[in-house]
Structures are given as C-alpha cells and as structure tokens.
Write an enzyme that holds these catalytic residues in place. Structure first.
Site, PDB file in Angstrom:
ATOM      1  CB  THR A  49      23.317  67.764  41.854  1.00 45.49           C
ATOM      2  OG1 THR A  49      21.899  67.839  42.054  1.00 45.49           O
ATOM      3  CG2 THR A  49      23.730  67.613  40.242  1.00 45.49           C
ATOM      4  CB  CYS A  50      23.469  68.869  46.764  1.00 44.70           C
ATOM      5  SG  CYS A  50      25.254  69.054  46.983  1.00 44.70           S
ATOM      6  CG  ASN A  51      19.658  71.291  45.517  1.00 39.87           C
ATOM      7  OD1 ASN A  51      19.590  71.129  46.885  1.00 39.87           O
ATOM      8  ND2 ASN A  51      20.324  72.347  45.296  1.00 39.87           N
ATOM      9  CD  GLU A 112      22.384  76.067  40.194  1.00 43.64           C
ATOM     10  OE1 GLU A 112      23.662  76.164  40.181  1.00 43.64           O
ATOM     11  OE2 GLU A 112      21.936  74.921  40.039  1.00 43.64           O
ATOM     12  CD  GLN A 114      26.782  77.499  40.737  1.00 45.02           C
ATOM     13  OE1 GLN A 114      25.733  77.806  40.967  1.00 45.02           O
ATOM     14  NE2 GLN A 114      27.672  78.813  40.257  1.00 45.02           N
ATOM     15  CD  GLN A 118      25.751  70.501  39.962  1.00 43.31           C
ATOM     16  OE1 GLN A 118      24.516  70.934  39.702  1.00 43.31           O
ATOM     17  NE2 GLN A 118      25.994  70.474  41.141  1.00 43.31           N
ATOM     18  N   GLY A 187      35.982  70.498  51.907  1.00 36.85           N
ATOM     19  CA  GLY A 187      35.772  70.115  50.596  1.00 36.85           C
ATOM     20  C   GLY A 187      36.524  71.124  49.725  1.00 36.85           C
ATOM     21  N   GLY A 189      35.675  71.666  46.076  1.00 41.19           N
ATOM     22  CA  GLY A 189      34.832  71.603  44.586  1.00 41.19           C
ATOM     23  C   GLY A 189      34.287  72.812  44.282  1.00 41.19           C
ATOM     24  CB  ILE A 192      33.978  74.371  48.811  1.00 39.91           C
ATOM     25  CG1 ILE A 192      33.031  73.192  49.550  1.00 39.91           C
ATOM     26  CG2 ILE A 192      34.976  74.879  49.537  1.00 39.91           C
ATOM     27  CD1 ILE A 192      32.424  73.788  50.686  1.00 39.91           C
TER      28      ILE A 192
END
EC number: 1.2.1.70
Length: 420
Positions: A49-51, A112, A114, A118, A187, A189, A192
């Site tokens: 993921t991003c993090n 969070e 999300q 993922q 984006g 997703g 966004i």
C-alpha cells in the site's frame, strides 16, 4: 512451518524508500510465484500500500534470511538501506502484527478501515497465485473475523478519519471556507473517493476527476456533482484547481514541474494546495520548489493525523485486549497442526489392523465357526494388536526410568490413575 511477517511502513521508512519497494497490483501474482520458487517459502502473501509493504510467509525454520534476501534482490535495493528500516515478526508476533494492521492499530490514522480491504486484496492475489496454503489461509480468515469483531465491539471506527480526511482537513486550514475552491482529483480509487466525499461534505465548490479509465472517473464525479476528464487532458485543466489531491497506481510521476509552472502562469500565480497520497509519488518532488505551490506527501500528513488520535486511544486499548485473546486462539490452532501428521499416522495404522482383524473374522465365519466365538476372538485379537506396540514402548520407557514420557502416556490414553 514457521510464520514470518516482515517489511517496511510509514514509521520505519520514508516515502522515498517506500516507493522503491512497492509492488504494482498487476505484478503481484508473478512476484508471489517467484518468491515461493526462489526463496523456498511454502506459503506467501504480499501487502503493498502507500504506507507499507509487508510479506507474510510460511517457511521452514532457518529460511528467514532467504525470503528477506529475495525482497532485496527483487527491488535491487542496497542491503544497508533495507536493513535500517526493515522489521521482522516470527510466529506469535507475526499473527499479532497482522491482526493489529487489519484492525487499523498500526495505521498512520489510528483505526482507519481502508487497510482491511487492502489485506483482503492481498489474500485474493495470493489465492490467484496459488501461494496461500492451509496455515496462511486460516490466518487471513481469522484476521478478517477479528477485524470485524474490533469494529463491532469497540469505537475504533467512529468519526471517519483517514489520510484522505487529513488532506481535506489541511485544505480547510489553508483556505478556510472551501465553497469558492475547485478540487482537482487525480485517480478514481478508494482513497480518492474518500477525499471526494470529505470535500463534498465540507462544501467544496467544484470537483474535477481525472483518470486513465474515463468510465471510473465519470462514476466518481457523478456522485459529487463534478465532471470527469481523461488523464491526458490534465494539463489543460490544472489551472482551474485550487486543491489537487492525487493517488494513482502509476510507477512514475504523472505531474511534473513544467506542467505546474504553466498552470500557475495561467492562474496569475494564485496558490495551489497539492497533496500527493500515492506511493510511488504521482507529483515530482521538484514541484514543491515552486513559490506558489504548497505540496504535501503522505509523510507530511503525519502531523495532521496526530491531532485525530486522541479520540480513539481508549478504543485502541479495548482492541488490543481482543487481539491478545485472538492471537492465543490462533496459536493454539497452529500448535495442534503439529500433531496432525502423528494423528493421521496412528489412525492409519489402527485402520490397517482393523481391516486385517475383520478379514480374518470373516474367513472364520465363512468356515462355519460359531459367530459369538468369532466376535470374542475378533475383539481379543484387535485389542492385542492395537496395544502391542504401545505396551512394548511403555515397558521400554519404564526400564529407562523416563517418568516424563510415562506421564505423557497417561495423558494420551486419558488414564488419570493407575495401580502400582
């Protein structure tokens, strides 16, 4: 088999390092296959993921270095760079780590939701690649159950807080009233969509959505009275934006310094607030050098995120208690798996003895022997055969004075007392 979780996240590695170690979704199945084939791991899943980028493996004892080395070589990273930010969690710790991640306790924004989606995607990619076996399969299913329990039994999910929310909060601090602003979203997703929802709720004036897949852009824009454009037309419309939030899966930057400079000239240098949530980054870091640009990336949002932690601390403590219990529950299951091959072997041997004794009894019945006599002999012979090897082994243990083994035998046969 040993469980192993290892990787990097926003706490241990900067965005510059994290973007070197990400896995594009379309490459995950082949990467998983390569990981298993080259490192010797028996089971594997990759969460990217991003993090965070994390690998969850089932491997033989002593293979830890091989799977970590595979990750380093796959991304061509210098050993020292990876060593400074890599964490590893074996067995019990690996289970705890995954449960905490899935429950949002290890996220940049505490609680969070999300990340659970993922993790489910990581599980699906593992299934597609055929690298999810009995142990990881059970672990992921248990993880989904525990994450749901944490959401249901605690207040960890109250007040919608996420990186997207943090970005919008920062925009509000800069612009105050968002009613006169135009937000340009790159984006389409989940992140966004969350940003669009928060912007819309906070009264943003206009929303523009740019995406490679125009249908997805239309679907998202229509939800919030915005309009959609193809990603290729982004330079034409960038000058309309007061707020830019970008989160795509691109492996290379899609918004460069030159494009932004042209947009600023058209805007007569009215400032633009930009948030790059993507990893790898969508916006060239050099854009932040421009005088009228306020560029933030996911790491910069950390300060905003910290302000939202206080309301979830009590819920996090409750969640940790749930996780403590569920880690032990899962590890109990893992420990029972060590006995499965032994149980199968013992039952197989007993079944073979049963078949032999039964066949002998049938022959005697066919020869006209008395049925009662045959049944008595069947029971006698079967008891003797089943107990022959255990009896011999117990005598041997007694002769060597192995008291621990004798006590274990009492437990195995559920005999709580015996006569001397």
């Amino acid at each position: 088999m040993q469980l192993l979780a290892f990787g990097v996240n926003h706490k241990t590695a900067s965005v510059a390092i994290r973007e070197q170690i990400t896995f594009a979704p379309e490459r995950l199945p082949s990467a998983l296959t390569e990981l298993v084939n080259r490192s010797g791991a028996k089971e594997a899943a990759i969460l990217s993921t991003c993090n965070r980028t994390e690998l969850y493996c089932g491997c033989a004892p002593g293979q830890q270095e091989a799977v970590i080395e595979w990750l380093r070589q796959y991304h061509g990273m210098e050993p020292k760079i990876l060593e400074t930010c890599l964490y590893t969690h074996p067995d019990h710790s690996a289970v705890r780590h995954l449960l905490r991640v899935a429950s949002g306790l290890d996220s940049m924004v505490l609680g969070e939701p999300q990340i659970l989606g993922q993790i489910k995607a990581a599980y699906s990619y593992g299934l597609e690649a055929g690298t999810i076996g009995r142990v990881l399969g059970r672990l992921f299913q248990h993880t989904f159950y525990v994450a749901k329990q944490v959401r249901t039994d605690t207040a960890i999910g109250t007040s919608p807080i996420s990186v997207a929310f943090a970005a919008v909060s920062l925009a509000k601090q800069i612009f105050g009233d968002l009613e006169s602003t135009t937000a340009f979203l790159i984006g389409a997703g989940e992140t966004i969509e969350l940003a669009a929802r928060h912007l819309f709720t906070n009264g943003v004036g206009h929303i523009i959505v740019a995406n490679r897949n125009l249908d997805k852009a239309y679907q998202l824009a229509n939800q919030f009275n915005g309009y959609a454009i193809p990603l290729a037309e982004m330079p034409k419309h960038l000058s309309e934006a007061d707020i830019v939030i970008s989160s795509t899966g691109s492996q290379l930057p899609i918004l460069g310094k030159g494009t932004v400079e042209r947009a600023l000239r058209i805007r007569k240098h009215r400032p633009i607030f930009m948030v790059d949530i993507a990893v790898p980054r969508d916006i060239e870091p050099e854009v932040g050098e421009l005088q009228d640009i306020y560029l933030y990336n996911v790491d910069d949002l950390q300060e905003v995120v910290q302000e939202n932690l206080r309301s979830r601390q009590a819920a996090a403590l409750q969640a940790e208690e749930i996780i403590d219990t569920q880690v032990e529950y899962f590890m109990d299951w893992v420990r029972t798996q060590d006995a499965v091959p032994v149980i199968c072997a013992v039952r197989q041997e007993a079944d073979q003895l049963r078949k032999e004794a039964l066949e002998k009894a049938r022959r005697r019945l066919a020869q006209g022997h008395d049925p009662n006599e045959v049944l008595t002999m069947l029971a006698h012979n079967l008891t003797n055969k089943l107990m022959h090897v255990p009896t011999r082994q117990l005598r041997s243990l007694g002769a060597t004075g192995d008291e621990l083994a004798l006590q274990a035998a009492l437990k195995i046969f559920d005999v709580d007392h015996f006569k001397a």
